[in-house]
Design a protein around this motif. Structure first.
Motif, PDB file in Angstrom:
ATOM      1  N   PHE A 203       0.840  -1.208   0.000  1.00 62.27           N
ATOM      2  CA  PHE A 203       0.000   0.000   0.000  1.00 62.27           C
ATOM      3  C   PHE A 203       0.873   1.256   0.000  1.00 62.27           C
ATOM      4  O   PHE A 203       0.636   2.191  -0.768  1.00 62.27           O
ATOM      5  CB  PHE A 203      -0.918   0.016   1.230  1.00 62.27           C
ATOM      6  CG  PHE A 203      -1.701   1.295   1.360  1.00 62.27           C
ATOM      7  CD1 PHE A 203      -2.968   1.417   0.812  1.00 62.27           C
ATOM      8  CD2 PHE A 203      -1.162   2.402   2.015  1.00 62.27           C
ATOM      9  CE1 PHE A 203      -3.687   2.605   0.912  1.00 62.27           C
ATOM     10  CE2 PHE A 203      -1.860   3.600   2.108  1.00 62.27           C
ATOM     11  CZ  PHE A 203      -3.129   3.694   1.561  1.00 62.27           C
ATOM     12  N   ILE A 204       1.866   1.271   0.871  1.00 58.51           N
ATOM     13  CA  ILE A 204       2.710   2.471   0.991  1.00 58.51           C
ATOM     14  C   ILE A 204       3.522   2.674  -0.285  1.00 58.51           C
ATOM     15  O   ILE A 204       3.724   3.801  -0.734  1.00 58.51           O
ATOM     16  CB  ILE A 204       3.587   2.372   2.254  1.00 58.51           C
ATOM     17  CG1 ILE A 204       2.669   2.473   3.483  1.00 58.51           C
ATOM     18  CG2 ILE A 204       4.656   3.465   2.279  1.00 58.51           C
ATOM     19  CD1 ILE A 204       3.297   2.038   4.766  1.00 58.51           C
ATOM     20  N   GLU A 205       3.917   1.580  -0.912  1.00 57.03           N
ATOM     21  CA  GLU A 205       4.599   1.679  -2.204  1.00 57.03           C
ATOM     22  C   GLU A 205       3.691   2.357  -3.230  1.00 57.03           C
ATOM     23  O   GLU A 205       4.115   3.263  -3.951  1.00 57.03           O
ATOM     24  CB  GLU A 205       5.002   0.277  -2.666  1.00 57.03           C
ATOM     25  CG  GLU A 205       5.690   0.254  -4.005  1.00 57.03           C
ATOM     26  CD  GLU A 205       6.004  -1.175  -4.466  1.00 57.03           C
ATOM     27  OE1 GLU A 205       6.194  -2.064  -3.615  1.00 57.03           O
ATOM     28  OE2 GLU A 205       6.037  -1.391  -5.690  1.00 57.03           O
ATOM     29  N   MET A 206       2.436   1.953  -3.295  1.00 58.48           N
ATOM     30  CA  MET A 206       1.544   2.534  -4.303  1.00 58.48           C
ATOM     31  C   MET A 206       1.082   3.931  -3.921  1.00 58.48           C
ATOM     32  O   MET A 206       0.833   4.761  -4.783  1.00 58.48           O
ATOM     33  CB  MET A 206       0.363   1.603  -4.540  1.00 58.48           C
ATOM     34  CG  MET A 206       0.830   0.346  -5.290  1.00 58.48           C
ATOM     35  SD  MET A 206      -0.521  -0.718  -5.811  1.00 58.48           S
ATOM     36  CE  MET A 206      -1.063  -1.326  -4.228  1.00 58.48           C
ATOM     37  N   SER A 207       0.995   4.201  -2.637  1.00 54.87           N
ATOM     38  CA  SER A 207       0.515   5.505  -2.176  1.00 54.87           C
ATOM     39  C   SER A 207       1.581   6.594  -2.289  1.00 54.87           C
ATOM     40  O   SER A 207       1.302   7.701  -2.770  1.00 54.87           O
ATOM     41  CB  SER A 207       0.047   5.360  -0.726  1.00 54.87           C
ATOM     42  OG  SER A 207      -0.181   6.592  -0.117  1.00 54.87           O
ATOM     43  N   THR A 208       2.804   6.278  -1.861  1.00 56.52           N
ATOM     44  CA  THR A 208       3.852   7.321  -1.843  1.00 56.52           C
ATOM     45  C   THR A 208       5.236   6.795  -2.247  1.00 56.52           C
ATOM     46  O   THR A 208       6.226   7.522  -2.101  1.00 56.52           O
ATOM     47  CB  THR A 208       3.971   7.977  -0.441  1.00 56.52           C
ATOM     48  OG1 THR A 208       4.188   6.946   0.533  1.00 56.52           O
ATOM     49  CG2 THR A 208       2.721   8.750  -0.069  1.00 56.52           C
ATOM     50  N   LEU A 209       5.305   5.554  -2.728  1.00 51.56           N
ATOM     51  CA  LEU A 209       6.589   4.970  -3.167  1.00 51.56           C
ATOM     52  C   LEU A 209       7.671   5.109  -2.091  1.00 51.56           C
ATOM     53  O   LEU A 209       8.813   5.505  -2.353  1.00 51.56           O
ATOM     54  CB  LEU A 209       7.032   5.636  -4.486  1.00 51.56           C
ATOM     55  CG  LEU A 209       7.974   4.885  -5.439  1.00 51.56           C
ATOM     56  CD1 LEU A 209       7.740   3.394  -5.449  1.00 51.56           C
ATOM     57  CD2 LEU A 209       7.861   5.440  -6.846  1.00 51.56           C
ATOM     58  N   GLY A 210       7.245   4.767  -0.850  1.00 47.14           N
ATOM     59  CA  GLY A 210       8.190   4.821   0.260  1.00 47.14           C
ATOM     60  C   GLY A 210       7.914   5.970   1.205  1.00 47.14           C
ATOM     61  O   GLY A 210       6.884   6.646   1.093  1.00 47.14           O
ATOM     62  N   VAL A 211       8.834   6.170   2.135  1.00 45.62           N
ATOM     63  CA  VAL A 211       8.691   7.141   3.223  1.00 45.62           C
ATOM     64  C   VAL A 211      10.002   7.915   3.346  1.00 45.62           C
ATOM     65  O   VAL A 211      11.079   7.298   3.290  1.00 45.62           O
ATOM     66  CB  VAL A 211       8.384   6.399   4.551  1.00 45.62           C
ATOM     67  CG1 VAL A 211       8.351   7.353   5.727  1.00 45.62           C
ATOM     68  CG2 VAL A 211       7.063   5.629   4.453  1.00 45.62           C
ATOM     69  N   SER A 212       9.900   9.224   3.517  1.00 46.83           N
ATOM     70  CA  SER A 212      11.093  10.073   3.609  1.00 46.83           C
ATOM     71  C   SER A 212      12.226   9.431   4.417  1.00 46.83           C
ATOM     72  O   SER A 212      12.084   9.139   5.598  1.00 46.83           O
ATOM     73  CB  SER A 212      10.729  11.411   4.263  1.00 46.83           C
ATOM     74  OG  SER A 212      11.923  12.091   4.642  1.00 46.83           O
ATOM     75  N   LYS A 213      13.364   9.248   3.768  1.00 46.61           N
ATOM     76  CA  LYS A 213      14.512   8.678   4.470  1.00 46.61           C
ATOM     77  C   LYS A 213      15.155   9.705   5.396  1.00 46.61           C
ATOM     78  O   LYS A 213      15.716   9.353   6.437  1.00 46.61           O
ATOM     79  CB  LYS A 213      15.530   8.159   3.470  1.00 46.61           C
ATOM     80  CG  LYS A 213      14.926   7.055   2.630  1.00 46.61           C
ATOM     81  CD  LYS A 213      15.928   6.189   1.983  1.00 46.61           C
ATOM     82  CE  LYS A 213      15.215   5.099   1.169  1.00 46.61           C
ATOM     83  NZ  LYS A 213      13.762   4.998   1.370  1.00 46.61           N
ATOM     84  N   ASP A 214      15.071  10.979   5.028  1.00 43.56           N
ATOM     85  CA  ASP A 214      15.592  12.032   5.904  1.00 43.56           C
ATOM     86  C   ASP A 214      14.890  11.958   7.259  1.00 43.56           C
ATOM     87  O   ASP A 214      15.518  11.999   8.316  1.00 43.56           O
ATOM     88  CB  ASP A 214      15.348  13.419   5.278  1.00 43.56           C
ATOM     89  CG  ASP A 214      15.808  13.476   3.825  1.00 43.56           C
ATOM     90  OD1 ASP A 214      16.908  12.990   3.534  1.00 43.56           O
ATOM     91  OD2 ASP A 214      15.044  13.996   2.980  1.00 43.56           O
ATOM     92  N   SER A 215      13.571  11.827   7.212  1.00 46.38           N
ATOM     93  CA  SER A 215      12.798  11.787   8.451  1.00 46.38           C
ATOM     94  C   SER A 215      12.969  10.462   9.184  1.00 46.38           C
ATOM     95  O   SER A 215      12.990  10.434  10.421  1.00 46.38           O
ATOM     96  CB  SER A 215      11.317  12.042   8.158  1.00 46.38           C
ATOM     97  OG  SER A 215      11.132  13.394   7.768  1.00 46.38           O
ATOM     98  N   GLN A 216      13.111   9.368   8.457  1.00 44.67           N
ATOM     99  CA  GLN A 216      13.364   8.085   9.128  1.00 44.67           C
ATOM    100  C   GLN A 216      14.674   8.151   9.904  1.00 44.67           C
ATOM    101  O   GLN A 216      14.762   7.693  11.049  1.00 44.67           O
ATOM    102  CB  GLN A 216      13.466   6.946   8.104  1.00 44.67           C
ATOM    103  CG  GLN A 216      12.161   6.534   7.471  1.00 44.67           C
ATOM    104  CD  GLN A 216      12.347   5.266   6.632  1.00 44.67           C
ATOM    105  OE1 GLN A 216      12.782   4.237   7.129  1.00 44.67           O
ATOM    106  NE2 GLN A 216      12.022   5.356   5.347  1.00 44.67           N
ATOM    107  N   GLN A 217      15.694   8.736   9.274  1.00 48.22           N
ATOM    108  CA  GLN A 217      16.998   8.825   9.937  1.00 48.22           C
ATOM    109  C   GLN A 217      16.939   9.773  11.130  1.00 48.22           C
ATOM    110  O   GLN A 217      17.548   9.534  12.164  1.00 48.22           O
ATOM    111  CB  GLN A 217      18.077   9.287   8.949  1.00 48.22           C
ATOM    112  CG  GLN A 217      18.479   8.219   7.945  1.00 48.22           C
ATOM    113  CD  GLN A 217      19.330   7.104   8.569  1.00 48.22           C
ATOM    114  OE1 GLN A 217      19.821   7.226   9.692  1.00 48.22           O
ATOM    115  NE2 GLN A 217      19.478   6.010   7.832  1.00 48.22           N
ATOM    116  N   ARG A 218      16.178  10.858  10.955  1.00 49.32           N
ATOM    117  CA  ARG A 218      16.054  11.793  12.075  1.00 49.32           C
ATOM    118  C   ARG A 218      15.332  11.121  13.238  1.00 49.32           C
ATOM    119  O   ARG A 218      15.720  11.256  14.403  1.00 49.32           O
ATOM    120  CB  ARG A 218      15.306  13.049  11.621  1.00 49.32           C
ATOM    121  CG  ARG A 218      15.285  14.107  12.688  1.00 49.32           C
ATOM    122  CD  ARG A 218      14.679  15.411  12.200  1.00 49.32           C
ATOM    123  NE  ARG A 218      14.664  16.356  13.303  1.00 49.32           N
ATOM    124  CZ  ARG A 218      13.704  17.237  13.521  1.00 49.32           C
ATOM    125  NH1 ARG A 218      12.691  17.349  12.676  1.00 49.32           N
ATOM    126  NH2 ARG A 218      13.763  18.035  14.561  1.00 49.32           N
TER     127      ARG A 218
END
Lengths: 358, 358
Positions: A203-218
């Motif tokens: 679902f997340i792949e189709m909705s936004t093709l992933g999640v901000s890596k900047d924010s994941q790292q933060r």
């Protein structure tokens, strides 16, 4: 915690779509997953061993990912989505805005338990937004037709006693409510079943093709500093490093000031919360929810949101949005100190609901 | 560009949901909007004056936001969504995964132009993914029933001549393709109509309650450094500061090496792209698309993806996914140099499609 949480990202870092193709959630940064597991181990609020983690763009996206994962296009009719009233006011819109044939909002779970039929999904929000209560599923005789989503956004020690490590099929959490970093739009689900985790990731792949890596790292960095605080504390007894003790103290003070004013002017009541034993602190403690759920004392017909806005220019959210009467109104207690103080000052000037703002 | 793009975020920054409540897109960082407008002014690839900017979690989310904004629940049946084949392979899934009653994927726009009826949305992807062509809408006699979404992800000088400042109702762009920062999940739409911008923002609010502020700020920083390069260049003639000249040079070299091998082994053909006058560089230049769109020369029945995987272990995406024959295959040219070199070496070993991999 000063500059220990400061994040530095160079221009050439975190550029790829992909974090780890061997993970079901291939767009999740390994450092983020590790930080989430460590945080739950430090707090003890959820079982994470042998569970899958799925990162999302806030728990808003994970709620929708769970609806997608629990339904399938072959079904004869939309699956009913319910939650016990008063329920989080965004569930209806987030369920229905795309007019999906997979699922539809069906309102109060107590009503569904009495009169509903067919396949359903119950969202259990605990502690509950808006009223702060610890909850369990209310639809009985679930059988094969009922699925559960646990929204545990507020199940953190600053808001509530941690009564047990939560252990449910799908448990959604968010950076926004754990440490207050709403602007990063980071949430995560702890999921028992591999296929459900896979479908949520899809679902997340189709909705936004992933999640901000900047924010994941933060998020990984902030959670790491938080956890370090508890490890340092054990060795060096530095209690100013303890995030949840610090934030719980702020919430306790706010609730004390709020209850004083509400009791003095006798216009509203607030819920009473039983003390419960908290596994995290090892003490009997009281819940301090992130919202005040105010109920007008004076009569069933009072529109509390309207009166608050009209008489003291305070913007709350009406009970109607949560599936209950408009004598209820929800006020955020998570503003900054200046705004909170101003709110209390204005609230203390209210003498009666029916003579105000009409 | 060394450490000029390095981003520093302290633990207490960017915590709120809200960026600017006076903006229709209330979760958009003002610095991000300013950087987007400045970038388009430097490049000249889109009209931004008197246009609304809407930030999204990548252009994937903005595509869905546009579908939502262009349809409404009152409609008698789902609106048909079409794009000229070969079309971007994710459009069908992104349109249909939630089984919305608002819109449905209806395939090739040329087919719809011949046989379709009723309200429709045409997605115009220019330069087109997968085949790199500059495109215009193909469904004629649009009238009131047809709406357009322009996906301009690749309309940047490293890939294509900038033939005019694009000026359409909804134009989607992405950080991923402009500078290569896919991991940040940042896209933006340039929108003519205020109500459409409002509805797109509403979609993003319900889908993810905003867009990572960490990534918005990082995008603003990177775009700012890029634009500074052009301003410094004018004053000091430092051409190593010029991002698009540098990246275009890399693309030109890759295409030259690729065409040599493809022409030598006579197994595939590549599209020929006419030189066009580029307003950005002030020269007649050739397109250098981000993908090689390979067509097997030897026969209609060749499954090029399968043969490439079987014979030289190269993973492409079959033409079928783009709505055309499987003799076509798309290969990314945006890998790092090592991977690209390895791809070329393997490709040069192919002598014939029908004798390989079967």
């Amino acid at each position: 915690m000063g500059d220990r949480c400061t994040m530095v990202i160079s221009g050439s870092q975190l550029m790829s779509y992909i974090s780890d193709f061997t993970n079901i959630c291939w767009f999740m940064e390994p450092e983020f997953e590790e930080a989430v597991r460590r945080l739950h181990c430090v707090v003890g609020n959820a079982v994470v061993d042998d569970r899958y983690i799925v990162v999302g763009t806030g728990s808003t996206q994970l709620y929708q990912a769970a609806l997608y994962a629990l339904t399938s296009p072959g079904g004869p009719e939309p699956v009913s989505v319910v939650s016990a009233a008063p329920y989080y006011s965004s569930y209806p819109d987030e369920t229905d805005y795309l007019c999906s044939r997979l699922y539809k909002w069906a309102g109060d779970a107590y009503e569904f338990d009495k009169n509903g039929t067919g396949p359903y999904i119950e969202v259990v929000n605990s502690p509950n937004n808006p009223d702060g209560t610890l909850r369990e599923a209310v639809v009985k005789n679930r059988g094969d037709e009922g699925k559960l989503i646990h929204d545990l956004a507020y199940y953190w020690p600053q808001y509530t006693p941690i009564i047990r490590p939560a252990d449910h099929d799908i448990m959604n959490f968010t950076f926004s409510k754990s440490t207050g970093h709403a602007g990063s739009r980071i949430g995560w689900a702890v999921v028992k079943d591999k296929e459900i985790a896979r479908r949520m990731s899809k679902f997340i792949e189709m909705s936004t093709l992933g999640v901000s890596k900047d924010s994941q790292q933060r998020a990984a960095k902030v959670m790491g500093v938080l956890c370090d605080g508890y490890q340092n504390c054990k060795s060096a007894n530095k209690s100013d490093d303890l995030f949840f003790e610090h934030t719980r103290q702020i919430m306790a003070e706010r609730w004390e000031r709020l209850r004083q004013i509400v009791e003095r002017n006798q216009v509203f009541c607030l819920p009473k919360y039983p003390k419960q034993y908290c596994l995290f602190s090892g003490e009997l403690i009281e819940p301090y929810p992130g919202f005040a759920w105010l109920e007008a004392k004076e009569g069933e017909e009072i529109d509390s949101q309207k009166v608050l806005r009209g008489s003291i220019k305070v913007q709350g959210r009406t009970g109607r949005r949560f599936g209950v009467a408009e004598k209820y109104v929800r006020i955020s207690l998570l503003s900054n100190e200046e705004v909170f103080k101003e709110f209390l000052e204005r609230l203390s000037t209210i003498k009666s609901m029916s003579s105000n703002g009409h």
